[in-house]
Design a protein around this motif. Structure first.
Motif, PDB file in Angstrom:
ATOM      1  N   GLU A  61       0.826  -1.209   0.000  1.00 42.54           N
ATOM      2  CA  GLU A  61       0.000   0.000   0.000  1.00 42.54           C
ATOM      3  C   GLU A  61       0.852   1.247   0.000  1.00 42.54           C
ATOM      4  O   GLU A  61       0.597   2.212  -0.713  1.00 42.54           O
ATOM      5  N   ASP A  62       1.942   1.233   0.836  1.00 43.50           N
ATOM      6  CA  ASP A  62       2.813   2.401   0.907  1.00 43.50           C
ATOM      7  C   ASP A  62       3.603   2.588  -0.373  1.00 43.50           C
ATOM      8  O   ASP A  62       4.062   3.682  -0.684  1.00 43.50           O
ATOM      9  N   ALA A  63       3.817   1.475  -1.116  1.00 47.45           N
ATOM     10  CA  ALA A  63       4.679   1.537  -2.297  1.00 47.45           C
ATOM     11  C   ALA A  63       3.895   1.778  -3.576  1.00 47.45           C
ATOM     12  O   ALA A  63       4.443   1.700  -4.659  1.00 47.45           O
ATOM     13  N   VAL A  64       2.567   2.023  -3.460  1.00 46.99           N
ATOM     14  CA  VAL A  64       1.753   2.255  -4.642  1.00 46.99           C
ATOM     15  C   VAL A  64       2.298   3.457  -5.410  1.00 46.99           C
ATOM     16  O   VAL A  64       2.580   4.503  -4.833  1.00 46.99           O
ATOM     17  N   ALA A  65       2.419   3.283  -6.721  1.00 54.22           N
ATOM     18  CA  ALA A  65       2.972   4.351  -7.549  1.00 54.22           C
ATOM     19  C   ALA A  65       2.040   5.562  -7.548  1.00 54.22           C
ATOM     20  O   ALA A  65       0.822   5.423  -7.619  1.00 54.22           O
ATOM     21  N   ASP A  66       2.608   6.734  -7.456  1.00 57.49           N
ATOM     22  CA  ASP A  66       1.826   7.973  -7.503  1.00 57.49           C
ATOM     23  C   ASP A  66       2.678   9.072  -8.115  1.00 57.49           C
ATOM     24  O   ASP A  66       3.369   9.808  -7.415  1.00 57.49           O
ATOM     25  N   PRO A  67       2.647   9.195  -9.450  1.00 58.06           N
ATOM     26  CA  PRO A  67       3.461  10.220 -10.115  1.00 58.06           C
ATOM     27  C   PRO A  67       2.914  11.632  -9.950  1.00 58.06           C
ATOM     28  O   PRO A  67       3.530  12.587 -10.406  1.00 58.06           O
ATOM     29  N   GLN A  68       1.738  11.779  -9.326  1.00 55.47           N
ATOM     30  CA  GLN A  68       1.135  13.078  -9.030  1.00 55.47           C
ATOM     31  C   GLN A  68       1.021  13.952 -10.286  1.00 55.47           C
ATOM     32  O   GLN A  68       1.607  15.036 -10.378  1.00 55.47           O
ATOM     33  N   THR A  69       0.250  13.436 -11.244  1.00 58.63           N
ATOM     34  CA  THR A  69       0.116  14.115 -12.538  1.00 58.63           C
ATOM     35  C   THR A  69      -1.139  14.989 -12.612  1.00 58.63           C
ATOM     36  O   THR A  69      -1.778  15.092 -13.668  1.00 58.63           O
ATOM     37  N   ASN A  70      -1.484  15.605 -11.497  1.00 60.41           N
ATOM     38  CA  ASN A  70      -2.533  16.623 -11.516  1.00 60.41           C
ATOM     39  C   ASN A  70      -1.971  17.878 -12.180  1.00 60.41           C
ATOM     40  O   ASN A  70      -1.026  18.497 -11.682  1.00 60.41           O
ATOM     41  N   LEU A  71      -2.510  18.260 -13.337  1.00 55.88           N
ATOM     42  CA  LEU A  71      -1.978  19.384 -14.112  1.00 55.88           C
ATOM     43  C   LEU A  71      -2.312  20.709 -13.437  1.00 55.88           C
ATOM     44  O   LEU A  71      -3.477  21.027 -13.208  1.00 55.88           O
ATOM     45  N   ILE A  72      -1.293  21.476 -13.113  1.00 57.34           N
ATOM     46  CA  ILE A  72      -1.464  22.771 -12.447  1.00 57.34           C
ATOM     47  C   ILE A  72      -1.497  23.912 -13.456  1.00 57.34           C
ATOM     48  O   ILE A  72      -2.353  24.794 -13.396  1.00 57.34           O
ATOM     49  N   ASN A  73      -0.558  23.876 -14.416  1.00 55.85           N
ATOM     50  CA  ASN A  73      -0.472  25.007 -15.342  1.00 55.85           C
ATOM     51  C   ASN A  73       0.276  24.613 -16.612  1.00 55.85           C
ATOM     52  O   ASN A  73       1.415  24.166 -16.545  1.00 55.85           O
ATOM     53  N   PRO A  74      -0.354  24.749 -17.789  1.00 53.26           N
ATOM     54  CA  PRO A  74       0.359  24.608 -19.065  1.00 53.26           C
ATOM     55  C   PRO A  74       0.570  25.982 -19.690  1.00 53.26           C
ATOM     56  O   PRO A  74      -0.183  26.917 -19.398  1.00 53.26           O
TER      57      PRO A  74
ATOM     58  N   CYS B 188       8.849   9.605 -11.004  1.00 52.57           N
ATOM     59  CA  CYS B 188       9.396  10.760 -11.734  1.00 52.57           C
ATOM     60  C   CYS B 188       9.327  10.509 -13.237  1.00 52.57           C
ATOM     61  O   CYS B 188       8.910  11.375 -14.007  1.00 52.57           O
ATOM     62  N   LEU B 189       9.729   9.305 -13.648  1.00 51.70           N
ATOM     63  CA  LEU B 189       9.684   8.964 -15.073  1.00 51.70           C
ATOM     64  C   LEU B 189       8.242   8.973 -15.589  1.00 51.70           C
ATOM     65  O   LEU B 189       7.973   9.432 -16.701  1.00 51.70           O
ATOM     66  N   ALA B 190       7.307   8.477 -14.767  1.00 50.73           N
ATOM     67  CA  ALA B 190       5.904   8.459 -15.181  1.00 50.73           C
ATOM     68  C   ALA B 190       5.355   9.873 -15.323  1.00 50.73           C
ATOM     69  O   ALA B 190       4.603  10.179 -16.263  1.00 50.73           O
ATOM     70  N   CYS B 191       5.721  10.749 -14.394  1.00 45.11           N
ATOM     71  CA  CYS B 191       5.285  12.142 -14.482  1.00 45.11           C
ATOM     72  C   CYS B 191       5.877  12.803 -15.721  1.00 45.11           C
ATOM     73  O   CYS B 191       5.198  13.553 -16.433  1.00 45.11           O
TER      74      CYS B 191
END
Length: 641
Positions: free
Chosen positions: A21-34, A96-99
């Protein structure tokens, strides 16, 4: 027994599920600003090729070097493209690579715009047609706020303090990154917060960006979440955990100077910024070498100290520094092969620095600095040892020894053209990192073939960087300590002590000519009246358009493209021009080397060369200067005759 085993099994299953559960991938790809430039690239085909090249290089840096920050640049024809990737330091390499993969897809929506950026919770990606690596504040900065908190009083007051502390501490931390968790007394919640600047900016610009972000986030409090973004920095706070508790950083040491945190909150951004800048200046004046701060490509949150080895362990590893274990001798001391107790093979350098109180004070700080330099083209410093007057450094071991052995020694003629080109490019990349990408600018001062080591794949790694700063002060007429080797040394440094990054550029140009020709820079061809050194010979061949006459006869002509060789020789001549101002920076050299076009708009001028008739007090000739205040050198200005 069965019950005990069942309990153990259930415990193991629970523990395993917690890890997953702690190791679940989370690249945090919520787009803030393009954001896209309103201008399009002039040569779209070359532009797209540059984008692909830079993105591939950025991804490779993250994947191979496990870094959270990378820059890359490509040039095709007259089209140059610069790119930058930065992940939040709490992300794993895979996240990081996924993001980055998400960002590199999103940013292509800008089509042929000659500049673009995308900002996510987890990463930041940008490219431009002009160099932008030190920029932080630009039009397009903004803020994004979350939900209103039910605990208005507690969250707002604590949140202001959290942001104030981040604003103060982040520009001081190596790598310009901070992450904190702060408990909110009323309500029992906690505030998770980070602040980050691009690692190629300066402390002052990071501070300026932090101040803008701090002011923008005031509009979010007492909301439960807020994000402030700019061209070169990012701040975020949230009452929801978005990084692990063990990834926080103790920023307390960075808050001690420049007044209390409450004072910063009261005074505000502008006045507080002035006080902080003055405090930073005073702090750096008394505690650190006076250098221009740079971004740290390591992605490190703060400098970590080197491993402290025990003298007896190094003595045992080198068999009491036995002569048969000696790998070589240099201006800073002898180097020995050592095998540690764990079986790791290392290179052990016994420094010869003299005795001075300054050396005692500087050694620990300088070694700490050097040990945090991580780049694929720089030799890694693993640790150090201090015992009495002994100062020892422990480096990674390079089985293939130094480049000079392959050019002039027992391995002469064994390098093919591709290997030589890779060494030329890799050495340029290493120097560009030292000059422009590490958090302080490090000038090597003694670039030469014996200071370029080769790994198992014959890739170059620069050795002995940073050591010149530990030398005792020279009391001669030189305005700075001379630590170069004549034949490689820039004339303004050898004669007048005028030191800058361009002195390394000159030395690099000489090394490139040696790599291409297989001839030492100090070897003389011809008789006494018509003698010429390598640089003189190169210039004459260049004027006659006979560049290829310089190429080492051991290199198969079928291995290289003639135009590529011409271009590289001209780049070397650009590096050795008489005026430092006319020499390219090492990052520009990297771009020129990777460009597929000729140097139509860059024409080298006649270089100058420092001959090696250095005389010591005893009257002996020496190829290495720096030990005598009475050293003299003659300058030979090349002519076209």
């Amino acid at each position: 027994m069965f019950q005990l085993n069942l309990v153990a099994l259930m415990t193991l299953m629970w523990w395993s599920s917690s890890i997953v559960e702690d190791a679940v991938a989370d690249p945090q790809t919520n787009l803030i600003n393009p954001g896209c430039s309103t201008y399009n690239a002039s040569n779209v085909r070359s532009f797209y090729a540059n984008i692909n090249g830079t993105f591939a290089e950025l991804r490779g840096e993250v994947k191979n070097e496990s870094t959270h920050f990378a820059t890359a640049q490509e040039a095709r024809g007259d089209v140059v493209t610069y790119a930058m990737l930065q992940c939040r330091n709490y992300l794993s390499k895979n996240d990081c690579l996924a993001c980055f993969d998400t960002a590199s897809t999103q940013i292509r929506n800008c089509s042929s715009a000659n500049g673009a950026r995308v900002i996510y919770d987890g990463c930041f990606l940008r490219y431009e047609s002009e160099r932008f690596y030190d920029q932080t504040n630009e039009l397009g900065s903004g803020v994004s706020c979350g939900n209103i908190s039910s605990n208005v009083t507690g969250l707002k007051s604590v949140g202001q303090q959290v942001l104030t502390n981040l604003q103060t501490a982040t520009p001081k931390i190596k790598g310009f990154y901070a992450a904190t968790k702060t408990q909110v007394v009323v309500g029992g919640a906690a505030i998770y917060a980070i602040a980050q600047c691009v690692e190629t900016t300066t402390e002052a610009k990071c501070l300026s960006c932090m101040q803008v972000g701090y002011n923008n986030l005031q509009s979010c409090l007492p909301n439960t979440e807020g994000r402030a973004y700019d061209a070169g920095c990012f701040m975020r706070y949230s009452t929801t955990r978005f990084f692990a508790d063990n990834q926080t950083i103790d920023i307390t040491p960075y808050l001690k100077q420049g007044g209390s945190s409450k004072k910063w909150a009261i005074i505000g951004g502008v006045v507080g910024g002035v006080v902080l800048i003055l405090a930073l200046f005073a702090w750096r004046w008394f505690t650190k070498p006076k250098r221009v701060p740079r971004g740290n490509i390591l992605g490190a949150t703060e400098l970590k100290g080197p491993v402290n080895y025990k003298y007896k362990d190094l003595k045992a590893a080198t068999k009491n520094f036995k002569a048969e274990n000696k790998l070589g001798e240099g201006g800073f001391g002898d180097v020995y092969k050592g095998i540690l107790k764990n079986g790791k093979v290392v290179a052990v350098k016994k420094l010869v620095l003299g005795k001075s109180s300054k050396m005692e004070d500087d050694f620990e700080g300088e070694v700490k600095l050097i040990s945090n330099v991580h780049h694929r083209n720089l030799v890694r410093l693993l640790g150090c040892c201090s015992k009495g007057q002994e100062r020892i450094l422990v480096y990674e071991y390079m089985a293939n020894s130094s480049l000079d052995k392959f050019l002039f020694g027992d391995k002469k003629g064994s390098l093919n053209w591709k290997q030589r080109y890779d060494i030329i490019l890799g050495t340029a990349r290493g120097l560009a990192y030292l000059h422009e990408e590490f958090h302080v600018s490090i000038i090597h001062r003694d670039i030469k073939t014996s200071n370029i080591l080769l790994d198992d794949d014959l890739q170059p790694k620069i050795a002995d960087f940073g050591l010149a700063r530990l030398l005792p002060e020279d009391r001669s007429h030189l305005s700075t300590r001379f630590a170069g080797t004549l034949g490689y040394t820039a004339p303004e440094y050898a004669m007048h002590g005028q030191l800058s990054e361009k002195a390394d550029t000159y030395s690099y140009g000489i090394v490139v000519l040696e790599i291409i020709s297989g001839q030492k820079s100090t070897d003389v061809k011809g008789d006494e009246e018509s003698r010429e050194y390598l640089l003189q010979r190169t210039w004459k061949l260049y004027e006659k358009g006979m560049h290829l006459e310089l190429v080492d006869k051991d290199v198969d002509p079928n291995e290289y493209d003639a135009e590529d060789v011409r271009k590289i020789i001209e780049i070397a001549l650009l590096c050795t021009q008489a005026s430092p101002a006319t020499r390219p920076t090492m990052s520009e050299v990297v771009v020129l080397l990777k460009s597929r076009s000729l140097l139509e708009h860059l024409r080298p001028t006649m270089p100058v060369f420092v001959e090696t008739n250095i005389k010591t007090k005893e009257g002996n000739s020496s190829s290495t200067a720096g030990s005598s205040s009475n050293a003299t050198a003659s300058i030979s200005v090349l002519s076209a005759r």
